[in-house]
Design an enzyme around this catalytic site. Sequence first.
Site, PDB file in Angstrom:
ATOM      1  N   TYR A 120       0.665  -1.233  -0.070  1.00  0.00           N
ATOM      2  CA  TYR A 120      -0.042   0.121   0.041  1.00  0.00           C
ATOM      3  C   TYR A 120       0.717   1.401   0.147  1.00  0.00           C
ATOM      4  CZ  TYR A 120      -3.601   3.338   1.637  1.00  0.00           C
ATOM      5  OH  TYR A 120      -4.418   4.417   1.749  1.00  0.00           O
ATOM      6  N   ILE A 167      -8.785   9.376   7.978  1.00  0.00           N
ATOM      7  CA  ILE A 167     -10.076   9.991   7.975  1.00  0.00           C
ATOM      8  C   ILE A 167     -11.273   9.049   8.313  1.00  0.00           C
ATOM      9  CG2 ILE A 167     -11.704  10.926   5.864  1.00  0.00           C
ATOM     10  CD1 ILE A 167      -8.982  12.435   6.286  1.00  0.00           C
TER      11      ILE A 167
END
Length: 313
Positions: free
Chosen positions: A179, A212
């Site tokens: 990632y 987030i």
Amino acid sequence: MTRQAAGIQVADVPQRNLAGRLAGKVCVVSGAGSVGYGWSIGNAVAALFAREGALIFAIDHKAKALEPLRGVVEGMGGRFSGAVTDATQLEQVEKAIAQCEDQYGRIDVLYNNVGGGKPGGVVEMTAEAWRENLDFNLTSAFNTSKCVLPVMRRQKSGALVHLSSAAGNAYQRQTMVAYAAAKAGLQQMSKVIAMQHVEQGIRSNCVIAGMIETAAILRRVTAGFGGDRLREVMALRNQVIPMGRSGEVWDIAYAALYLASDESKYVTATEILVDGGLATPQLGSYIDMALARDHAAGRAGAAHDGFVPSLSA
């Protein structure tokens, strides 16, 4: 000096477009659906773009994931269409972008939202998982950009906005090597796109997201720790953020809106960090810890009189 002699006047101030900051612009939003109940970054971006007058062409690999967004966009009086598309498959992306161009005649904005990762280091991660992570986070953006750029080249204008992650800039304590590598690669790919197309009126930038709070995050934490510990774990998550709280999907959406709009017409080949200060190194923390230990032990020294050692010493 009179106002007129100063060389500025009201007429010089850019006028607000009452129809919206993206009025009439055709915006492709890749990864516009949601994997859980509530708002995702992708559908928040699409909804905000629509509110600002954009014509939305949404891409997601599940038709079911797009229907709530359709309801929101059309509920605001906006125009919505889309295609069920796996962004990791070039042939599917080609068909979707051709459909968008046939329908609207142009493409002004591409927003790449597809992404997500699995934990693991180089040794622990299988080669298959490595390839899957790179495809999901980087190849997907390569495919959409590859298909949209020829359209933008013909019209000599366009803006690409890619969602990256703070994991592409710094180690995030949880090892997610594929990632992190993919998101770092996405940022560099964006720069190459920007510089290659700078003379053709095409811009490319990234929004770098910190922590987030999304539907996907809440779902993942619930699955891992149980619903009864959701708020506890999210509170712990917030403690590592300098601002002390997670970001909202709208924080990302507003940054993307700026980069997609003509307000950022002189901005390209760069990134906007939306992370509550997470990426900024806090190099002085060891001093605070040492002072706290001295205080607890009843000790006092030069540091207590305002002297702070050099961080580089």
